[in-house]
Write a protein that holds these residues in place. Structure first.
Motif, mmCIF file in Angstrom:
data_model
loop_
_atom_site.group_PDB
_atom_site.id
_atom_site.type_symbol
_atom_site.label_atom_id
_atom_site.label_comp_id
_atom_site.label_asym_id
_atom_site.label_seq_id
_atom_site.Cartn_x
_atom_site.Cartn_y
_atom_site.Cartn_z
ATOM 1 N N ASP A 1 -11.287 1.331 3.895
ATOM 2 C CA ASP A 1 -12.532 2.095 3.857
ATOM 3 C C ASP A 1 -13.355 1.712 5.071
ATOM 4 N N ASN B 1 0.809 -1.222 0.000
ATOM 5 C CA ASN B 1 0.000 0.000 0.000
ATOM 6 C C ASN B 1 0.840 1.270 0.000
ATOM 7 N N PHE C 1 -5.154 2.734 4.970
ATOM 8 C CA PHE C 1 -5.385 1.899 3.792
ATOM 9 C C PHE C 1 -6.661 1.054 3.879
ATOM 10 N N ARG D 1 -8.297 6.234 4.776
ATOM 11 C CA ARG D 1 -7.815 5.591 3.555
ATOM 12 C C ARG D 1 -6.361 5.968 3.272
ATOM 13 N N SER D 2 -6.010 7.233 3.510
ATOM 14 C CA SER D 2 -4.661 7.694 3.175
ATOM 15 C C SER D 2 -3.616 7.183 4.162
ATOM 16 N N GLN E 1 -13.322 9.194 6.086
ATOM 17 C CA GLN E 1 -12.959 8.145 5.143
ATOM 18 C C GLN E 1 -11.655 8.470 4.423
ATOM 19 N N GLN E 2 -11.503 9.735 4.031
ATOM 20 C CA GLN E 2 -10.289 10.144 3.318
ATOM 21 C C GLN E 2 -9.057 9.979 4.189
#
Length: 832
Positions: free
Chosen positions: A585, A434, A583, A579-580, A575-576
């Motif tokens: 959701d 990732n 890794f 995710r960043s 969520q952003q």
């Protein structure tokens, strides 16, 4: 400071961009960490090492023989100004640059003992006097210091030791009358006064609050957990293909129950603002950093640090901590201080983890690392020999030669036990695929440079169970360190504390949550994320505790917030961020529920109709939610009004900081009137204004009005964070202290009003006691601390931590000694 300094990052990224495309592809498509590390290490050139070495030289971590005199003189200036705290820190800096058994270190210790005496830190003062003597404090200066020692002993109630010290002083005066007449007369006068004081002083016993605090700090988990020793018997370890490893409740759990108590496998203190020398006006930095106030091993707060004998950077709370750190890891790290500061905290933790692993049975880990190398075509005959040697010497030869027994759950031993050890750390997921190729190259090249430095210094000495060190062996550990660096983005835990600011003369001081250190907690890393968690995490030194923040039913998963919380940001932003950095959701209940939430959005962000007061709904154009009202307004217009109002509130807070509460109150009352025309009564800014008014009235000593506004703020906090939240506990604790202070100041005439006061009207004492006990319970859930007898009034302020939890402030009763209260808000699961 997690990753390397910007100059090294830019240098490596440019190097990456100039690599041939074929090499970039080889590293980008590498399937294992060993491939990434070995390919990257071959690209590390001497000019790269020289560039990194020049950056490392920018940090002053060696002992400078000219520094002690400078810091002692600067400390003397602070002492003369009666800034004893500032003087203490400067004397400590002088001590850290002094060599053992020199005049410099003895003089700095003696001077610091004087500053500590004026700060009322008598135990620390006595230790510094002993250290000054141990390092050869001049005989001619002894009488004054011994008089200070006697006074400390008298104050502490240690009468027998005080009498002996006084007797020794009298004998010294009689045997060596070398003092000047005037100085001798002053000392004799002080000695006579001290003798009288010693005769009157009763022996002191430990106060109840201190004893209670100690008992709470020593509190253990209830019930033995044979599977996860750092967890209570109320939880069990499970594994699932989708959720991975996680903890579940084995029975119904009540709010406040202690679920996990875990000491960090390793932790590294954050240096704070420690710019390279090229960014400083002076060669010696006089600013106070975390490294000056906290032990670099156990993270205890201390004003009397004991430095490493070999460098000026590492400081400890005691000689014992210093020796333990030296034996475990600092004997290797000592000469690498500048390099480790340049490469960042993650590289430092990676190195320290492998150093600590030398003292454990890491044979399984070594076999896994060597097995990974063996399975690749890049494995040379020499490396195959190393694999066989390491595997054999680490216990690979057994009755089941050639067979590797795998535990049922990664990180557990063969008996299925998951302990807070290196085996568990090693099995935390690095999420290698990732990370971007550039990031993997940066980490691999940084670890390669660190391994080269270790090899050149010949300071990486393995434990007896490991064969003698060599470059090849360092490659094996280099792969392990690369894995740890990549693990840390998702598994590092920010260790936080509360630091207070403001002068002692002010009745109200602000506090903020600061990141003190980063640590690895293998058991806490088992907890999965929820934007609405059912636990909270707090810290005492290097020990993390996880408590239930709400009722948890049997079979329910134990969940932790990694930072993005539903009460702090909307689902899209959460969520952003998740995710960043992590890794994945998020599909927690809070995120699912928000998809179907009303168009009004969260209540703490809602606007209201200026005509009827109903909530406004819509996107770009907001329409009144009442069917009988036709009011509409653009969202941009209301946001503009909100921004103007926030600026006004900011000006009021500045007035509060400048000790102008009357003017702040007038401005805040005007802001309130404006807010009523367009903000919901549950809007977060409305609650903040009530809190600011409570702080302003408290600064004026008007406890009645302060409590009234604080209770209004408390309603907003409950709407946003829930009735069992840590934030609610903070507010209840402030309210309890207001009732306490108000009762003392107003003869118990302060009557609490509003919700959450479960006692009957007309019984203010019982109702105040009920709130205080509720607050104490909630605070002990969060901090594992007792409530001081002279409580301090904690007020919200902006917090800088990525956990988005509120910071706190403290109110002091006029003329009283404020208690520093280490309130640990729930923190992020990963780095800030």
């Amino acid at each position: 400071m997690d990753l390397p300094v910007d100059e090294w990052k830019s240098y490596v990224f440019q190097k990456w961009s100039l690599l041939p495309k074929s090499i970039q592809v080889t590293i980008s498509t590498a399937e294992t960490l060993s491939d990434i590390f070995l390919h990257s290490s071959l690209l590390l050139q001497p000019e790269d090492e020289m560039f990194l070495q020049n950056l490392s030289r920018g940090y002053l971590v060696e002992k400078d023989p000219n520094a002690p005199l400078f810091y002692r003189e600067e400390g003397n200036k602070k002492f003369q100004q009666k800034d004893y705290m500032g003087a203490t820190v400067l004397y400590s800096k002088g001590i850290s640059h002094s060599r053992p058994h020199t005049a410099d270190i003895s003089l700095c210790y003696a001077n610091r003992s004087a500053a500590l005496f004026h700060l009322g830190q008598h135990e620390m003062c006595l230790k510094d006097i002993m250290r000054a003597q141990m390092h050869g404090y001049p005989e001619r200066l002894q009488p004054k210091m011994m008089l200070r020692k006697a006074e400390c002993l008298v104050t502490l109630g240690r009468r027998q030791e005080a009498s002996q010290t006084i007797s020794d002083l009298e004998s010294s005066f009689a045997a060596k009358p070398t003092l000047a007449a005037a100085q001798f007369q002053i000392l004799q006068t002080n000695l006579c006064r001290l003798k009288m004081k010693a005769q009157e002083k009763e022996s002191l016993t430990e106060t109840f609050p201190a004893a209670l605090t100690k008992a709470l700090e020593d509190m253990d988990l209830k019930g033995e957990n044979g599977q996860v020793p750092s967890a209570s018997s109320s939880v069990s370890l499970r594994t699932d293909p989708l959720r991975g490893r996680y903890l579940v409740a084995t029975k119904d759990i009540l709010p406040g129950e202690l679920l996990v108590k875990e000491d960090a496998f390793v932790s590294v203190l954050h240096p704070g603002e420690m710019p390279p020398l090229r960014h400083l006006e002076s060669k010696w930095d006089t600013r106070v950093t975390n490294g000056d106030l906290y032990c670099h091993r156990c993270l205890d707060h201390t004003l009397a640090t004991v430095p490493c004998d070999g460098c000026s950077y590492a400081k400890y709370c005691s000689h014992d901590c210093m020796q333990q750190a030296w034996d475990l890891y600092h004997s290797v790290e000592c000469s690498l201080g500048g390099l480790l500061l340049t490469l960042g905290v993650f590289c430092h933790i990676a190195l320290r983890s492998t150093l600590v692993a030398r003292f454990e049975d890491a044979s399984n880990v070594i076999r896994k690392l060597c097995g990974e190398i063996r399975n690749k075509d890049t494995c040379s005959p020499e490396r195959e020999t190393l694999v066989q040697t390491l595997t054999c010497d680490l216990g690979g030869e057994s009755e089941n030669k050639g067979k590797m027994l795998e535990p049922p759950v990664p990180g557990c031993d063969l008996n299925g036990k998951y302990e807070s050890n290196y085996n568990a750390v090693f099995h935390l997921l690095p999420h290698t695929g990732n990370h971007s190729p550039e990031h993997r190259f940066l980490c691999a090249l940084s670890v390669s440079a660190l391994c080269r430095r270790l090899e050149a210094a010949s300071c990486y000495k393995p434990a007896a169970a490991v064969p003698p060190g060599s470059g090849s062996e360092l490659d094996v550990w280099g792969v392990a360190m690369l894995k740890h660096v990549l693990q840390l983005q998702c598994n590092a835990q920010a260790i936080t504390t509360i630091q207070h600011t403001g002068s002692k003369e002010n009745s109200v001081t602000n506090s903020r949550q600061v990141r003190l250190a980063t640590g690895i907690f293998p058991v806490i890393s088992l907890l999965n994320h929820s934007c609405s968690p059912n636990t909270s995490v707090s810290f005492i030194s290097t020990v993390a505790t996880v408590r239930a923040s709400q009722q948890i039913e049997k079979g329910q998963e134990i969940l932790h917030c990694y930072g993005p919380h539903q009460s702090r940001m909307r689902a899209a932003e959460r969520q952003q961020k998740l995710r960043s950095q992590y890794f994945f959701d998020c599909s927690c209940a809070a995120c699912q529920n928000e998809k179907h939430s009303a168009a009004t959005g969260p209540r703490w962000e809602a606007f209201c109709c200026r005509s009827c007061g109903a909530l406004m709904q819509g996107d770009d154009v907001l329409i009144c939610g009442s069917t009988s009202c036709t009011e509409s307004v653009s969202r941009d217009h209301l946001i503009s009004r909100l921004q103007d109002l926030q600026q006004q509130v900011g000006m009021a807070r500045k007035l509060l900081r400048n000790d102008k509460p009357e003017r702040a109150i007038q401005l805040l009352l005007g802001c309130q009137r404006d807010a009523q025309s367009f903000l919901s009564g549950e809007h977060s800014l409305v609650g903040e204004m009530e809190d600011d008014l409570a702080q302003a009235y408290a600064a004026l000593g008007d406890w009645q009005k302060s409590a009234t506004h604080l209770q209004k703020s408390l309603r907003v906090v409950e709407v946003r964070h829930g009735p069992s939240s840590v934030e609610m506990g903070h507010e209840l604790f402030k309210l309890a202290q207001l009732f306490f202070n108000g009762s003392r100041a107003l003869g118990s005439t302060l009557k609490p009003r509003g919700p959450h006061l479960g006692q009957k009207q007309g019984r203010p004492h019982l109702r105040q006691l009920g709130i205080a006990l509720h607050a104490i319970r909630m605070f002990q859930q969060d901090t594992d601390k007792s409530i001081p007898t002279r409580p301090s009034f904690l007020l919200r302020s902006t917090v800088t931590a990525r956990s988005h939890r509120p910071g706190l402030g403290m109110l002091r009763l006029s003329g009283s000694t404020a208690v520093e209260w280490p309130l640990c808000c729930p923190t992020t699961h990963g780095p800030l």
